[in-house]
Motif scaffolding. Structure first.
Motif, PDB file in Angstrom:
ATOM      1  N   GLN A 171       0.831  -1.205   0.000  1.00 20.65           N
ATOM      2  CA  GLN A 171       0.000   0.000   0.000  1.00 20.65           C
ATOM      3  C   GLN A 171       0.862   1.250   0.000  1.00 20.65           C
ATOM      4  N   VAL A 172       0.486   2.195  -0.835  1.00 20.00           N
ATOM      5  CA  VAL A 172       1.119   3.513  -0.855  1.00 20.00           C
ATOM      6  C   VAL A 172       0.005   4.548  -0.732  1.00 20.00           C
ATOM      7  N   ALA A 173       0.000   5.294   0.361  1.00 26.18           N
ATOM      8  CA  ALA A 173      -1.047   6.295   0.592  1.00 26.18           C
ATOM      9  C   ALA A 173      -0.958   7.406  -0.444  1.00 26.18           C
ATOM     10  N   ARG A 174      -2.100   7.811  -0.972  1.00 31.43           N
ATOM     11  CA  ARG A 174      -2.131   8.854  -1.993  1.00 31.43           C
ATOM     12  C   ARG A 174      -2.849  10.120  -1.547  1.00 31.43           C
ATOM     13  N   ARG A 175      -3.343  10.150  -0.303  1.00 33.22           N
ATOM     14  CA  ARG A 175      -4.146  11.294   0.112  1.00 33.22           C
ATOM     15  C   ARG A 175      -3.674  11.893   1.429  1.00 33.22           C
ATOM     16  N   LEU A 176      -2.373  11.850   1.682  1.00 29.00           N
ATOM     17  CA  LEU A 176      -1.869  12.404   2.935  1.00 29.00           C
ATOM     18  C   LEU A 176      -2.111  13.900   3.028  1.00 29.00           C
ATOM     19  N   GLY A 177      -2.195  14.581   1.883  1.00 25.90           N
ATOM     20  CA  GLY A 177      -2.407  16.022   1.888  1.00 25.90           C
ATOM     21  C   GLY A 177      -3.748  16.456   2.430  1.00 25.90           C
ATOM     22  N   VAL A 178      -4.684  15.525   2.582  1.00 22.93           N
ATOM     23  CA  VAL A 178      -5.976  15.853   3.190  1.00 22.93           C
ATOM     24  C   VAL A 178      -5.807  16.143   4.679  1.00 22.93           C
ATOM     25  N   HIS A 179      -4.789  15.554   5.295  1.00 23.56           N
ATOM     26  CA  HIS A 179      -4.666  15.546   6.748  1.00 23.56           C
ATOM     27  C   HIS A 179      -3.803  16.694   7.268  1.00 23.56           C
ATOM     28  N   ASP A 180      -4.096  17.101   8.481  1.00 19.35           N
ATOM     29  CA  ASP A 180      -3.256  18.051   9.198  1.00 19.35           C
ATOM     30  C   ASP A 180      -2.202  17.329  10.028  1.00 19.35           C
ATOM     31  N   ILE A 181      -2.534  16.122  10.492  1.00 14.43           N
ATOM     32  CA  ILE A 181      -1.639  15.326  11.319  1.00 14.43           C
ATOM     33  C   ILE A 181      -1.622  13.903  10.775  1.00 14.43           C
ATOM     34  N   VAL A 182      -0.416  13.380  10.576  1.00 15.65           N
ATOM     35  CA  VAL A 182      -0.220  11.994  10.150  1.00 15.65           C
ATOM     36  C   VAL A 182       0.605  11.303  11.219  1.00 15.65           C
ATOM     37  N   VAL A 183       0.071  10.228  11.780  1.00 13.48           N
ATOM     38  CA  VAL A 183       0.745   9.483  12.843  1.00 13.48           C
ATOM     39  C   VAL A 183       1.235   8.159  12.281  1.00 13.48           C
ATOM     40  N   GLN A 184       2.526   7.864  12.492  1.00 17.28           N
ATOM     41  CA  GLN A 184       3.031   6.541  12.139  1.00 17.28           C
ATOM     42  C   GLN A 184       2.479   5.535  13.146  1.00 17.28           C
ATOM     43  N   TRP A 185       1.653   4.614  12.657  1.00 22.52           N
ATOM     44  CA  TRP A 185       0.951   3.686  13.547  1.00 22.52           C
ATOM     45  C   TRP A 185       1.345   2.261  13.196  1.00 22.52           C
ATOM     46  N   GLY A 186       2.137   1.645  14.049  1.00 22.75           N
ATOM     47  CA  GLY A 186       2.444   0.235  13.880  1.00 22.75           C
ATOM     48  C   GLY A 186       3.671  -0.016  13.018  1.00 22.75           C
ATOM     49  N   GLY A 187       4.550  -0.854  13.521  1.00 21.26           N
ATOM     50  CA  GLY A 187       5.619  -1.386  12.702  1.00 21.26           C
ATOM     51  C   GLY A 187       6.975  -0.763  12.883  1.00 21.26           C
ATOM     52  N   THR A 188       7.067   0.484  13.344  1.00 16.79           N
ATOM     53  CA  THR A 188       8.379   1.116  13.429  1.00 16.79           C
ATOM     54  C   THR A 188       8.762   1.527  14.839  1.00 16.79           C
ATOM     55  N   GLY A 189       7.847   1.494  15.770  1.00 17.22           N
ATOM     56  CA  GLY A 189       8.165   1.971  17.096  1.00 17.22           C
ATOM     57  C   GLY A 189       8.114   3.484  17.156  1.00 17.22           C
ATOM     58  N   ILE A 190       9.056   4.075  17.859  1.00 20.39           N
ATOM     59  CA  ILE A 190       9.028   5.514  18.122  1.00 20.39           C
ATOM     60  C   ILE A 190       9.308   6.332  16.867  1.00 20.39           C
ATOM     61  N   VAL A 191      10.269   5.908  16.053  1.00 22.80           N
ATOM     62  CA  VAL A 191      10.708   6.694  14.895  1.00 22.80           C
ATOM     63  C   VAL A 191       9.845   6.350  13.687  1.00 22.80           C
ATOM     64  N   PRO A 192       9.192   7.338  13.060  1.00 22.51           N
ATOM     65  CA  PRO A 192       8.381   7.039  11.873  1.00 22.51           C
ATOM     66  C   PRO A 192       9.237   6.599  10.699  1.00 22.51           C
ATOM     67  N   ASN A 193       8.628   5.867   9.800  1.00 23.06           N
ATOM     68  CA  ASN A 193       9.273   5.588   8.520  1.00 23.06           C
ATOM     69  C   ASN A 193       9.554   6.931   7.844  1.00 23.06           C
ATOM     70  N   PRO A 194      10.797   7.226   7.479  1.00 19.47           N
ATOM     71  CA  PRO A 194      11.097   8.539   6.913  1.00 19.47           C
ATOM     72  C   PRO A 194      10.369   8.825   5.603  1.00 19.47           C
ATOM     73  N   ALA A 195       9.994   7.777   4.874  1.00 22.71           N
ATOM     74  CA  ALA A 195       9.212   7.988   3.661  1.00 22.71           C
ATOM     75  C   ALA A 195       7.866   8.624   3.996  1.00 22.71           C
ATOM     76  N   LEU A 196       7.267   8.200   5.106  1.00 21.71           N
ATOM     77  CA  LEU A 196       6.000   8.783   5.535  1.00 21.71           C
ATOM     78  C   LEU A 196       6.203  10.244   5.929  1.00 21.71           C
ATOM     79  N   THR A 197       7.282  10.531   6.659  1.00 18.38           N
ATOM     80  CA  THR A 197       7.555  11.912   7.040  1.00 18.38           C
ATOM     81  C   THR A 197       7.780  12.780   5.813  1.00 18.38           C
ATOM     82  N   ASP A 198       8.556  12.293   4.848  1.00 22.31           N
ATOM     83  CA  ASP A 198       8.810  13.058   3.626  1.00 22.31           C
ATOM     84  C   ASP A 198       7.508  13.407   2.916  1.00 22.31           C
TER      85      ASP A 198
END
Length: 784
Positions: A171-198
């Motif tokens: 899965q590759v999210a295509r609508r992150l721009g809709v959101h004001d806050i994106v939370v890394q949920w599951g799989g990485t622990g404390i540090v988000p996947n940097p691709a999600l942050t980018d």
């Protein structure tokens, strides 16, 4: 919330127990403090000493030059980079956290996000898909990055920044721009996947790591002073480039809740001292009482910036029911929030969407009037919406349909990306339409509703959690139809506020990769971090003339979508196609903007189409001073674009509109004089240009950081570093003819290609080329 332990274990397995063991050995000798100092801190210490040392630690990470902490390739041969602080280790997680120093970890630099948080433009109701929606109502999501699509395949890609696509895809999210806050949920622990942050930052959204069910030692001061923990957490956010934390603390005592609030307050204090901004904390405790979620710190200010209210908060409940809390009705939210120096915009109503994204249609109207309708004047909202987890919901709903276990309303041929578009744009896949449930659809929603006193509950089963056992209530969440989309409740957001702006409609995944129309890789790939800013509306189609009729979609309009068969740059392009006749004249709203047009402003389009199809294409511009009347500009004939594939570059100078503000951009399609005819047009690049741009220099200091041989295949992975920030393409250059094979794209100063060279390769040439704003710059080469 659901237990993440199984997910985390799967990710740990993905990297292999040997890799995890290697990291534990490395971490054993690392720390922001010396071994002696760490022992002293673990035994306690004076607050003033701790505060001084911790603030110094935050600054020390930033002072280290690029590449500091890296080691010679031979010292790390055989080890691919691993995302730091992964869960699933047998080591004490608290001790790992307190001992961890990213600047001393040779892997850490490969997982930094270097994309700055893009500023968003101001709301403008006249160009909203639903002009009556209150733009103060926000959206947030708990995102599960890179979930494996195939039902029986290991779900092991969540902590991977980029890779070759596995069978069945991810899965590759295509609508992150809709959101004001994106939370890394599951799989990485404390540090988000940097691709999600980018990707979140490119779209103007905050990206938060997750502190999930925290160890009491993090907040009770029993081993390490809370200030030291706060300094560690702020330092991690600063180094890795994310924006704070989603603090998920459930089932704690009153004392523990107060201590968690103290930890959040300490983090804010550290961030202010270290000038880390933005730094955002969102709080969730599994209950939703604002008196706990907005617990004040010692100064009386609330410790959290925003909170997520559980879905039971206002009387609608997810599977099995949950909890109710104070205040008990959205209408009283303003008074409840103001008591804690907050507004309704700081409160997000959590909607659990797995496995039934249709729950949005059943529940969200209780918080926000759909389309800004008459329920509340002007569409004023009682708070925002937090969707957890869209990724889980879309994937599980698709799997339910494929397995014949519900979701009969979903087209059997729909892919996961289509399900996601339904969630955001509604059942018509047009965000400007009402998407209201029919009487039959509403009856399905109502059949799962139970009344208990003054409270309305939804009692629905979750087949996805029954390990394959077909024990279901009727209706199951998978049977809830998707009607309203997020667009019916949340006004669109945009970051397009100035020139230059460029997009190639790259989705962040593809079946191949193209550079200037040339196919430079035939390998399927995914990398959410290099996703372009995609169209604001997907897909707002309407007749070429006249206003959008939100009651129903007009028949016969052209089709529009993103297509991975051919691209100009990246893995996909925008495609508009169909039979274009008098009744099918179509306009497509693409981008919400707020750009002051100057004399040098121009729009450039790189298109692939017959000359006759370009002649029927119009660029539409909506200006803030006349939002009811688009200016339609025909495409000039253009000239061959750079590269291959028959692409055409068309440039439209906008100098005559100088001084006006461009509020929206459309494409329009009118039939020619010869009557109805097929149209098929691809847009591979769309850009708004301004003053003359400076050249892009090649990266300085390109060097080999590691060379890794895969024990199973013999393929050779390469870790590369350089000294400059920016966006870069990485190629392997054919020594014979000089042809380039694309290995990847990255924003940052280092890149790891897991299979850069075929097995047995002793020497090769690697090229790293600077790119930006849709342009290509200088390149540096290195023999490895």
């Amino acid at each position: 919330m659901a237990d993440q332990s199984s997910t985390d274990s799967a990710v740990a397995v993905a990297h292999g127990t040997a890799a995890i063991a290697r990291r534990e050995v490395v971490l054993a000798g690392l720390g922001l403090l010396s071994s002696a100092s760490l022992a002293a801190v673990l035994g306690g210490g004076r607050d003033s000493e701790v505060a001084a040392a911790g603030t110094e630690a935050v600054a020390a990470i930033e002072r280290r030059p690029p590449g500091a902490g890296s080691v010679s390739p031979g010292a790390v041969s055989g080890a691919a980079p691993i995302l730091p602080m992964l869960p699933g280790s047998t080591a004490d997680a608290f001790a790992r956290l307190m001992a961890y120093d990213p600047a001393a970890d040779p892997d850490a630099a490969y997982f930094r996000s270097a994309v700055p948080l893009a500023p968003r433009i101001a709301p403008f109701a006249a160009t909203q898909a639903h002009p009556r929606l209150d733009p103060r109502a926000g959206a947030a999501t708990l995102a599960t990055t890179n979930r494996t699509i195939a039902p029986d395949a290991p779900d092991v890609w969540r902590a991977v920044r980029h890779a070759t696509t596995p069978a069945g895809g991810v899965q590759v999210a295509r609508r992150l721009g809709v959101h004001d806050i994106v939370v890394q949920w599951g799989g990485t622990g404390i540090v988000p996947n940097p691709a999600l942050t980018d990707a979140a930052h490119r779209n103007g959204a905050l990206c938060l790591g997750t502190i999930w069910q925290p160890d009491a030692r993090l907040f009770d001061g029993s081993v390490v002073p809370v200030e030291r923990v706060a300094e560690k957490l702020v330092a991690l956010a600063r180094y890795f480039g994310f924006d704070g934390y989603f603090v998920n603390h459930e089932l704690g005592s009153a004392q523990a809740k107060a201590q968690v609030a103290g930890l959040m307050a300490a983090m804010h204090a550290v961030a202010r001292r270290a000038r880390v901004a933005p730094f955002h904390l969102q709080h969730y405790d599994g209950h939703g009482d604002l008196r706990d979620l907005f617990a004040p710190d010692a100064s009386g200010a609330p410790a959290a910036d925003t909170v997520m209210i559980d879905q039971g908060w206002s009387g609608y409940n997810g599977p099995g029911g949950c909890c109710t809390s104070w205040p008990a009705d959205p209408a009283t939210l303003a008074a409840g929030a103001s008591a804690f120096q907050r507004t309704p915009a700081d409160v997000f109503f959590g909607l659990q969407l797995y496995p039934g994204p249709g729950f949005i249609g059943a529940a969200a109207p209780r918080v926000i009037s759909p389309d800004g309708g008459s329920g509340r004047e002007g569409g004023t909202a009682g708070g925002g919406l937090q969707l957890y987890s869209v990724d889980d919901g879309c994937l599980n709903l698709w799997r339910a349909r494929q397995a014949g276990r519900g979701a009969a309303f979903l087209d059997a041929a729909a892919d996961v990306a289509t399900v996601e578009r339904l969630v955001y744009s509604g059942q018509t896949q047009n965000p400007a339409l009402s998407n209201a449930p029919s009487a039959a659809q509403q009856a399905v929603y109502d059949s799962g509703r139970l009344s208990w006193g003054d409270t309305t509950l939804y009692r629905l089963s979750e087949w996805a959690t029954t390990d394959g056992t077909l024990a279901r209530f009727s209706p199951d969440q998978a049977d809830l139809p998707i009607t309203y989309g997020v667009a019916n409740f949340i006004a669109e957001r945009s970051v397009i506020g100035a020139a230059p702006f460029a997009t190639h409609f790259n989705e962040g995944e593809g079946q191949a990769f193209f550079v200037e129309g040339r196919r430079v890789s035939d390998t399927a790939w995914f990398n959410l971090g290099i996703q372009d800013v995609l169209p604001t509306w997907q897909w707002w189609r309407a007749p070429f003339e006249g206003l959008t009729d939100r009651a129903a979609e007009a028949p016969g309009l052209l089709e529009v979508g993103l297509d991975q068969a051919i691209a100009y740059d990246g893995g996909s392009s925008l495609r508009v196609y169909g039979l274009l006749g008098v009744g099918a004249a179509t306009r497509v709203h693409l981008f919400k903007t707020d750009i002051a047009v100057a004399g040098a402003t121009a729009v450039e389009l790189v298109t692939l189409a017959r000359a006759a199809d370009r002649a029927r294409t119009r660029l539409g511009l909506i200006f803030a001073d006349r939002p009811d009347r688009p200016e339609w500009l025909p495409l000039p004939p253009g000239w061959p674009a750079a590269g291959e594939g028959g692409w055409t570059l068309s440039r439209l100078d906008l100098g005559r509109f100088s001084g006006r503000r461009m509020a929206s951009i459309l494409l329009g399609f009118e039939p020619g004089d010869g009557g109805a005819a097929p149209l098929d047009l691809r847009v591979g690049r769309f850009a708004i240009t301004g003053e003359e741009l400076v050249s892009l220099a090649p990266p300085r200091g390109l060097r080999l950081d590691r060379r890794v041989t895969d024990a199973a295949t013999g393929a050779i992975g390469l870790g590369l570093r350089w000294e400059d920030d920016g966006r870069f393409d990485v190629f392997r250059v054919d020594a014979q003819g000089g042809a380039r094979r694309w290995l990847g794209r990255i924003d940052g100063r280092c890149f790891y290609a897991p299979a850069a060279l075929p097995a047995g390769t002793e020497s090769a040439i690697i090229e790293v080329q600077a790119i930006g704003d849709g342009r290509r710059g200088g390149a540096a080469r290195l023999r490895v």
